[in-house]
Every structure is written in structure tokens, then in C-alpha cells.
Design a protein around this motif. Structure first.
Motif, PDB file in Angstrom:
ATOM      1  N   THR A  75       0.840  -1.196   0.000  1.00 49.69           N
ATOM      2  CA  THR A  75       0.000   0.000   0.000  1.00 49.69           C
ATOM      3  C   THR A  75       0.877   1.249   0.000  1.00 49.69           C
ATOM      4  O   THR A  75       0.593   2.217  -0.715  1.00 49.69           O
ATOM      5  N   LEU A  76       1.939   1.229   0.783  1.00 46.88           N
ATOM      6  CA  LEU A  76       2.879   2.354   0.815  1.00 46.88           C
ATOM      7  C   LEU A  76       3.583   2.509  -0.534  1.00 46.88           C
ATOM      8  O   LEU A  76       3.722   3.627  -1.047  1.00 46.88           O
ATOM      9  N   LYS A  77       4.012   1.401  -1.108  1.00 51.53           N
ATOM     10  CA  LYS A  77       4.659   1.456  -2.426  1.00 51.53           C
ATOM     11  C   LYS A  77       3.703   2.017  -3.475  1.00 51.53           C
ATOM     12  O   LYS A  77       4.101   2.803  -4.328  1.00 51.53           O
ATOM     13  N   TYR A  78       2.443   1.608  -3.400  1.00 48.46           N
ATOM     14  CA  TYR A  78       1.439   2.086  -4.350  1.00 48.46           C
ATOM     15  C   TYR A  78       1.222   3.595  -4.183  1.00 48.46           C
ATOM     16  O   TYR A  78       1.185   4.342  -5.167  1.00 48.46           O
ATOM     17  N   LEU A  79       1.089   4.033  -2.956  1.00 49.46           N
ATOM     18  CA  LEU A  79       0.894   5.456  -2.661  1.00 49.46           C
ATOM     19  C   LEU A  79       2.060   6.291  -3.191  1.00 49.46           C
ATOM     20  O   LEU A  79       1.860   7.293  -3.889  1.00 49.46           O
ATOM     21  N   LEU A  80       3.268   5.862  -2.880  1.00 46.98           N
ATOM     22  CA  LEU A  80       4.456   6.617  -3.299  1.00 46.98           C
ATOM     23  C   LEU A  80       4.689   6.505  -4.807  1.00 46.98           C
ATOM     24  O   LEU A  80       4.981   7.503  -5.465  1.00 46.98           O
ATOM     25  N   GLY A  81       4.567   5.316  -5.333  1.00 47.90           N
ATOM     26  CA  GLY A  81       4.829   5.094  -6.763  1.00 47.90           C
ATOM     27  C   GLY A  81       3.876   5.842  -7.669  1.00 47.90           C
ATOM     28  O   GLY A  81       4.255   6.305  -8.742  1.00 47.90           O
ATOM     29  N   THR A  82       2.630   5.980  -7.225  1.00 52.30           N
ATOM     30  CA  THR A  82       1.651   6.722  -8.026  1.00 52.30           C
ATOM     31  C   THR A  82       1.725   8.226  -7.758  1.00 52.30           C
ATOM     32  O   THR A  82       0.882   8.975  -8.247  1.00 52.30           O
TER      33      THR A  82
END
Length: 161
Positions: free
Chosen positions: A3-10
Motif C-alpha cells: 500500500t505504501l509502495k502504491y501510494l508513493l509510486g503513483t
């Protein structure tokens, strides 16, 4: 963790824009750069570029596994490239001049990032996060060179006499 990777990556979901997610992500990065320029903390720009680049490398494998090679919704790499466009620009403190510089740099970065001339396309083909990030950093470098050239050639265009 994903979820953190998704938030940051997007780019805090700016990459989820249905049309032109790279442009949307670059625009959000431009707003952050504007804040840094306005605050006149140039070292913060370098931290922004480095942290965006490192985050790109960190989230890249997750995004490729979930969404395929160099997915459009991942825009944190655009943040690093957009930031690099302004790494060696001397902002004047004058709002109109600074906004003109930022808009010009934004257009130049998007030009190089979308069309991928001068070997940028080859860099994009590198494996993993290095290809995802590398093409944006090279686009940012070319945009920086062009912006510096424009400032040197036509300083009046930017209110720099």
C-alpha cells in the motif's frame, strides 16, 4: 508495505489520472518544486530529486510485477526527472520570472519524456527500475540543458537582463 509502495509510486495517486498520468504526475512534482523555489531552499530540491529517484528504484519491481513493464500509473520517476530539470537553475525571487522558468522547464521535460529522442528510448529499455528511472533522469537532464541554453540565449524572455 505494498500500500505504501502504491501510494508513493503513483505520486500520491496523481498517476491514476485516466489521461496523461505522466503529465499529471509531472505537474504535481512541479507544484512541489514551486514550493521549494518559493521557500528558497535549493538543497531541498536536491533532496527531492534523490529521494524521488531512490523511491522509484524501491517501488519499481512491485509496479512491474503488478502492472507490467514501466506502467503508466507509476509516476514517482517523473518526479525525479522533473526535479532534475531545475537542479542548476538560478531562480530570481521574482514570481513571474520563476513561474515562467517553471512552465518552460515543465514543457521541455514533457517533450523529452514523451518523445524520448537522443537515446532516451534506449535507456528506457534497461532492466527493472533503472530503465524506468533512467529515461526520466535523461529527459530531465536534456530539459535542463535546453532551459539553461534558453536562459543564456534569450535572458529577456525570462526577465533576466
Amino acid at each position: 508495505m505494498n500500500t505504501l509502495k502504491y501510494l508513493l509510486g503513483t505520486g500520491f495517486y496523481s498517476g491514476l489520472t485516466p489521461k496523461a498520468p505522466g503529465t499529471a504526475g509531472s505537474f504535481v512534482a512541479l507544484l512541489i518544486v514551486f514550493g521549494i523555489v518559493y521557500a528558497q531552499i535549493h538543497s531541498l530540491l536536491i533532496i527531492f530529486i534523490i529521494s524521488s529517484g531512490l523511491l522509484s528504484l524501491w517501488v519499481a519491481s512491485y509496479f512491474e510485477e503488478e502492472f507490467g513493464k514501466d506502467p503508466q500509473i507509476m509516476v514517482i520517476d517523473e518526479w525525479a526527472g522533473q526535479g532534475l530539470t531545475f537542479a542548476a537553475i538560478s531562480f530570481t525571487g521574482d514570481l513571474l520570472t520563476n513561474v515562467t522558468l517553471l512552465i518552460t522547464g515543465f514543457i521541455l521535460f514533457r517533450f523529452f519524456d514523451i518523445l524520448k529522442p537522443l537515446g532516451i528510448n534506449k535507456v528506457q529499455k534497461a532492466k527493472g527500475g533503472f530503465g524506468i528511472l533512467g529515461d526520466d533522469l535523461l529527459a530531465g537532464l536534456f530539459a535542463l540543458i535546453c532551459l539553461k541554453t534558453l536562459i543564456f540565449t534569450w535572458p529577456n524572455l525570462f526577465g533576466m537582463n
